[in-house]
Design an enzyme around this catalytic site. Structure first.
Site, PDB file in Angstrom:
ATOM      1  N   THR A  51       0.865  -1.192   0.000  1.00  0.00           N
ATOM      2  CA  THR A  51       0.000   0.000   0.000  1.00  0.00           C
ATOM      3  C   THR A  51       0.898   1.238   0.000  1.00  0.00           C
ATOM      4  O   THR A  51       2.122   1.116  -0.042  1.00  0.00           O
ATOM      5  CB  THR A  51      -0.902   0.032   1.250  1.00  0.00           C
ATOM      6  OG1 THR A  51      -0.090   0.373   2.379  1.00  0.00           O
ATOM      7  CG2 THR A  51      -1.571  -1.305   1.502  1.00  0.00           C
ATOM      8  N   CYS A  52       0.271   2.411   0.076  1.00  0.00           N
ATOM      9  CA  CYS A  52       1.058   3.655   0.094  1.00  0.00           C
ATOM     10  C   CYS A  52       2.020   3.672   1.274  1.00  0.00           C
ATOM     11  O   CYS A  52       3.114   4.203   1.185  1.00  0.00           O
ATOM     12  CB  CYS A  52       0.149   4.862   0.221  1.00  0.00           C
ATOM     13  SG  CYS A  52      -0.917   5.084  -1.172  1.00  0.00           S
ATOM     14  N   ASN A  53       1.569   3.101   2.374  1.00  0.00           N
ATOM     15  CA  ASN A  53       2.321   3.274   3.606  1.00  0.00           C
ATOM     16  C   ASN A  53       2.999   2.015   4.116  1.00  0.00           C
ATOM     17  O   ASN A  53       3.670   2.065   5.145  1.00  0.00           O
ATOM     18  CB  ASN A  53       1.395   3.806   4.706  1.00  0.00           C
ATOM     19  CG  ASN A  53       0.967   5.214   4.400  1.00  0.00           C
ATOM     20  OD1 ASN A  53       1.765   6.005   3.918  1.00  0.00           O
ATOM     21  ND2 ASN A  53      -0.291   5.518   4.639  1.00  0.00           N
ATOM     22  N   GLU A 124      -8.841   4.805   8.495  1.00  0.00           N
ATOM     23  CA  GLU A 124      -9.141   5.056   7.072  1.00  0.00           C
ATOM     24  C   GLU A 124      -9.645   3.763   6.429  1.00  0.00           C
ATOM     25  O   GLU A 124      -9.156   2.670   6.747  1.00  0.00           O
ATOM     26  CB  GLU A 124      -7.917   5.634   6.358  1.00  0.00           C
ATOM     27  CG  GLU A 124      -6.628   4.847   6.539  1.00  0.00           C
ATOM     28  CD  GLU A 124      -6.302   3.967   5.367  1.00  0.00           C
ATOM     29  OE1 GLU A 124      -7.144   3.875   4.482  1.00  0.00           O
ATOM     30  OE2 GLU A 124      -5.236   3.346   5.378  1.00  0.00           O
ATOM     31  N   GLY A 199      -4.226  11.125 -12.323  1.00  0.00           N
ATOM     32  CA  GLY A 199      -4.594   9.760 -11.933  1.00  0.00           C
ATOM     33  C   GLY A 199      -6.077   9.766 -11.623  1.00  0.00           C
ATOM     34  O   GLY A 199      -6.628  10.797 -11.205  1.00  0.00           O
ATOM     35  N   ALA A 200      -6.706   8.633 -11.867  1.00  0.00           N
ATOM     36  CA  ALA A 200      -8.160   8.581 -11.669  1.00  0.00           C
ATOM     37  C   ALA A 200      -8.553   7.359 -10.864  1.00  0.00           C
ATOM     38  O   ALA A 200      -9.625   6.793 -11.060  1.00  0.00           O
ATOM     39  CB  ALA A 200      -8.866   8.595 -13.029  1.00  0.00           C
ATOM     40  N   ALA A 204      -7.667   9.382  -6.117  1.00  0.00           N
ATOM     41  CA  ALA A 204      -8.137  10.569  -6.827  1.00  0.00           C
ATOM     42  C   ALA A 204      -9.607  10.820  -6.503  1.00  0.00           C
ATOM     43  O   ALA A 204     -10.042  11.965  -6.302  1.00  0.00           O
ATOM     44  CB  ALA A 204      -7.941  10.396  -8.329  1.00  0.00           C
TER      45      ALA A 204
END
Lengths: 456, 286
Positions: A51-53, A124, A199-200, A204
Site C-alpha cells: 500500500t502507500c504506507n 481510514e 490519476g483517476a 483521486a
C-alpha cells in the site's frame, strides 16, 4: 504452540517514502512476487501486501519439526525474497527499515493493519480494500490456501467489527482531506483556484470527494482518458488525457498526483516550463502516490511546493486527535478476537490427540468385543450384537467425555500442550502431527453473516 | 497636558496590541482577530487626536517638518491596516504594525526637534509633497510587513515545517496578494512625492553631498519599487522575488528617512540648496 505466522515488512513508521517505493509492487508484478514466495520450500502459505504506507509479507512456515526453527527459516526466506524483489545485493541492505513479527504478535499485527489501527490515518477505510485485494491475489496465485488464509479472513471480520462497534472511522479525515486543508493554508480559499487530479484511481476519487464544491474547478488528467472522463462525470469535472498534462498544469493551482506510475510523471523540467507559462503563480503538488509521481526536485523551484504522504504525516496526526479516544476500544476488540483466534489455533494441536485417544479406546473395546463374539458370545443374534456395538460406542463417549472436554478447554490455555503431552504419554498415543490444513476444522469467523465481501 | 495624555494612551494601546500579537505568534494563545486589531484602531484614533492637538498647540502644520510627518505616517499605516485587514485577511500583520507604530510614535517624540522648515522654503508644493510621501511610506510599510510574513511562511513551507507558526500566519497567497496591493496603492503616492520633490528641488540650487545622496537613494527606491511591480506584471516575479524586491525598496526608504533624521542642523543658506525628491525639505530653524 499457536500457528507460527510470520510478518516481515516495512511501513511509514519504519521507512521513509524513498525506501518504501523501492519495495512497492503494483498488480502487474504481484503474481511474480507471489511466485517467488511460494517457490520457497520454507513457506507453506504467503501473502504480499503493498500500500502507500506499507509493504509486508505474511508467511506461514512449513513445519517439519520445531515451530520456532520453522518460523526463523520462513523469516529468512521472506527477507531473501524481498531482497530479490528490490534487486538488493544482500539481506542486510534491508537494514533497519524492516520489522518482523511472529506468532501471536504477527496475528495481532495482521488484525491491527486490517482494522487501520496501524495506518497513518487511523480508521481510514482504504486499507481493508487493499488487504482484500492482496488476499484475492494470493488466493488466485495459490499462495493462500488454509490457515494463513483463515487468519487474514479473520482480520477482515475484526476490521468490520471495529468499524461497526467504534467510531474509529468517523469523520472525513483522509490523506486527501488533509492535503485539501494544507492547500487552503497556502491559497486561503480554494474558491478561486483550480485543482488538478493526476490519476483517476481510488485516491483521486477520495481527493475529489474531499474537495467537494470548494474548488473553482476540478480537472482530471489520466493515462486512460475513458477512466478520467468517467470519474469527471461524477464530480462535474473536466477530463484530459495525460498527453495534455503540461497544459493542465498551467491551468491549475493545486495538483493531487496518485497514479501507479513507476517513474516520475511530473518532472522538474516540466514544472519549470509550466511555471514560466504561469508567470510564477503558486503551484502546490500533493503527491499521494507510492512510488512517487512528482520529482522531489520540483520543490526547489520558486513558488512550487511538493508534499508527499510522509510530509503530511504530522498534519494527519493533528487531525487524528479526535480518533485517539476510539483506539482503546478498537484495541480491546483486537485483543478479544486475538484470544479467540489463539484458542482455535491451539486447538489445532489438541484435535489429533483427541482423535487418537478416541480411536485407541474404541479400537481396544471393539477388538475385545469381537474376540468375545467369536468365542463365548457367538450364540448371540444380530440384534444383540448391534446392541453391544451401540453399548461400546456409548461407553467410549461416556468414558472419554471428561478427558476430551478438558483437553479442548486446555487448548485455549497456555499449558494446553502439557496436557496433550501427558495424554499422549499416559495412553501411548503418537505425537500430534503438524496441523494439516486439509483435515482440520476451521473456527467460525467473528461474524460471517455481516461479512458480505469476505474473500473466498 | 491633553496632548501628552493622548500620546501616552496611544503608546499604551500600541504596547498592548504588540504584546497580544507577539504572544499569539509565539504560543498561539489569544484571539488576534478582534481585540488586538481594535487596539491598533483605538491607538490610531488617539494618535490622530494627539497629532491634531499637538500641532495646534505648537502651531505647526502636521505635514511640514520632520517631527509630525513621522507621526502622521505611522498613524496612517495603522488606519490603512485597520481598513484593509479584513478584506485582505492580514490580521496577523499587526504583529509588525503595532511595534512599528509604537517605534515611530516614540521616535517622533525624540527625533527631529528644531528641524522645522524655514518660512522662506515653505510653499504650496511642500505639504503636497510631504503628504503623498508619508502616505506612500505608510503603505510601503504595510507591504513590507506582508512581504516579511510571506518570506517566513515560504521558508516554513519549503522546509516542510507546517505546524506552529505556519498555522498562525495568513495563507501564503493571501500575503503575496496583500503585499502587491499595498505596493500598487503606495506607488502612485510615491511617484507624486518624487515629482513634487523634483519640482521643489528645482527652486533651489546645488545641494550638500548628504542631500544629494539622499535624493539618489530616493530615486533608486522609486526605481526598485517600479521594477518590482513591472516584473511582476511582465515576467511573473511573484512570491519570494517580489517580497525581496519590496523589502529592498523599503530598506532604501528607511535609508532616506535616516538621512533625513540624522543630518546635522543646517543653516538657511544650506536649506535653500537642498534638492530632495522624496521627503520634505530640511530646515535650519524658523
Amino acid at each position: 504452540m499457536s500457528l507460527p505466522v510470520v510478518v516481515v515488512g516495512l511501513s511509514h513508521k519504519t521507512a521513509p517514502i524513498e525506501v518504501r517505493e523501492r519495495f512497492a509492487a503494483g498488480s502487474e508484478i504481484l503474481p511474480a512476487v507471489l511466485a517467488r514466495l511460494t517457490s520457497r520450500p520454507e513457506l507453506d502459505e504467503a501473502m504480499f501486501l503493498s500500500t502507500c504506507n506499507r509493504v509486508e509479507v505474511l508467511g506461514l512456515p512449513k513445519i517439519d519439526g520445531s515451530g520456532e526453527l520453522a518460523a526463523q527459516a520462513a523469516s529468512r526466506a521472506i527477507r531473501e525474497a524481498l531482497r530479490d524483489h528490490i534487486g538488493a545485493a544482500t539481506v542486510e541492505e534491508l537494514g533497519e527499515y524492516v520489522y518482523e513479527r511472529s506468532g501471536e504478535e504477527a496475528v495481532r499485527h495482521v488484525f491491527r493493519v486490517a482494522a487501520s489501527l496501524d495506518s497513518m490515518v487511523l480508521g481510514e477505510p482504504q486499507i481493508l480494500g487493499q488487504v482484500k485485494d492482496a488476499y484475492d491475489a494470493a488466493v488466485a496465485a495459490g499462495a493462500l490456501r488454509s490457515h494463513l488464509a483463515r487468519c487474514v479472513s479473520r482480520a477482515f471480520s475484526v476490521a468490520k467489527r471495529i468499524r461497526t462497534e467504534t467510531q474509529l472511522g468517523a469523520g472525513t479525515v483522509s490523506i486527501s482531506s488533509v492535503a485539501v486543508d494544507l492547500a487552503k493554508r497556502i491559497f486561503g480559499e480554494l474558491a478561486d483556484h483550480t485543482v488538478l487530479l493526476v490519476g483517476a484511481g481510488e485516491m483521486a476519487e477520495q481527493a475529489a470527494k474531499s474537495l467537494g464544491q470548494q474548488a473553482k474547478a476540478i480537472r482530471i488528467c489520466n493515462r486512460s482518458f475513458e477512466r478520467a472522463a468517467s470519474l469527471a462525470a461524477h464530480f462535474s469535472a473536466a477530463a484530459a488525457p495525460l498527453e495534455q498534462l503540461e497544459a493542465e498544469l498551467v491551468l491549475s493551482d493545486v495538483v493531487v498526483a496518485s497514479t501507479s506510475s513507476k517513474t516520475f510523471v511530473i518532472t522538474r523540467d516540466l514544472v519549470k516550463r509550466v511555471m514560466k507559462q504561469r508567470k510564477g503563480r503558486t503551484l502546490f503538488f500533493v503527491d499521494i502516490a507510492v512510488p512517487r509521481n512528482v520529482d522531489p526536485a520540483v520543490h526547489e523551484l520558486d513558488n512550487a511546493y511538493v508534499y508527499n504522504v510522509d510530509d503530511l504525516e504530522h498534519e494527519v496526526a493533528e487531525n487524528m486527535k479526535a480518533r485517539q479516544k476510539e483506539v482503546a476500544a478498537a484495541e480491546k476488540i483486537v485483543e478479544h478476537e486475538l484470544g479467540e483466534w489463539l484458542r482455535w489455533a491451539r486447538g489445532l494441536n489438541v484435535n489429533p490427540t483427541i482423535i487418537a485417544l478416541r480411536a485407541k479406546t474404541k479400537g481396544v473395546l471393539v477388538a475385545e468385543l469381537e474376540r468375545s463374539l467369536g468365542t463365548r458370545l457367538k450364540h448371540l443374534g444380530e440384534a444383540d450384537r448391534a446392541a453391544l456395538t451401540q453399548m461400546i460406542d456409548s461407553a467410549t463417549n461416556k468414558l472419554l467425555h471428561a478427558p476430551t472436554t478438558r483437553l479442548r478447554n486446555a487448548a485455549g490455555e497456555s499449558d494446553g500442550n502439557d496436557l496433550v503431552r501427558a495424554a499422549q504419554h499416559l495412553f501411548d498415543l503418537p505425537a500430534a502431527p503438524p496441523p494439516d490444513a486439509s483435515t482440520q476444522s476451521l473456527p467460525p469467523p467473528a461474524d460471517d453473516a455481516s461479512e458480505p465481501r469476505l474473500p473466498h | 497636558v491633553a496632548a501628552d495624555a493622548l500620546f501616552y494612551l496611544t503608546a499604551a494601546s500600541y504596547v498592548v496590541a504588540s504584546f497580544l500579537f507577539l504572544r499569539f505568534l509565539a504560543s498561539g494563545k489569544g484571539d488576534v482577530g478582534r481585540l488586538a486589531p481594535r487596539l491598533i484602531g483605538l491607538g490610531a484614533a488617539l494618535h490622530a487626536g494627539h497629532i491634531v492637538l499637538a500641532s495646534l498647540v505648537l502651531r505647526v502644520c502636521p505635514v511640514e517638518g520632520i517631527h509630525f510627518p513621522m507621526s502622521v505616517a505611522s498613524m496612517s499605516m495603522c488606519v490603512a491596516y485597520v481598513l484593509a485587514r479584513k478584506r485582505l485577511r492580514i490580521e496577523v500583520a499587526g504583529a509588525f504594525i503595532a511595534p512599528l507604530a509604537l517605534t515611530s510614535l516614540l521616535a517622533s517624540r525624540f527625533v527631529g526637534h528644531g528641524a522645522e522648515p524655514g518660512a522662506h522654503i515653505k510653499g504650496a508644493v511642500l505639504p503636497f509633497h510631504v503628504t503623498s510621501n508619508l502616505f506612500g511610506v505608510a503603505l510601503f510599510t504595510l507591504a513590507s510587513s506582508a512581504a516579511t510574513l510571506y518570506l517566513i511562511q515560504e521558508r516554513l513551507l519549503k522546509k516542510k515545517q507546517i505546524d506552529g507558526v505556519f498555522r498562525r500566519l495568513p495563507p501564503l497567497d493571501v500575503l503575496d496578494r496583500a503585499e502587491h496591493r499595498f505596493l500598487l496603492a503606495g506607488f502612485p503616492l510615491l511617484t507624486i512625492g518624487i515629482i513634487t520633490g523634483t519640482l521643489w528641488a528645482q527652486r533651489v540650487e546645488a545641494g550638500a553631498p548628504a542631500e544629494v545622496l539622499r535624493a539618489v537613494f530616493g530615486y533608486v527606491m522609486w526605481l526598485v519599487i517600479a521594477g518590482v511591480l513591472f516584473l511582476r506584471a511582465a515576467a511573473g516575479w511573484r512570491g519570494r522575488r517580489a517580497a525581496y524586491g519590496t523589502l529592498a525598496g523599503f530598506g532604501l526608504a528607511v535609508v532616506v528617512l535616516l538621512f533625513y533624521l540624522l543630518r546635522a542642523p543646517v543653516t538657511p543658506a544650506t536649506v535653500s540648496a537642498i534638492s530632495s525628491p522624496f521627503v520634505s525639505p530640511p530646515a535650519g530653524g524658523s
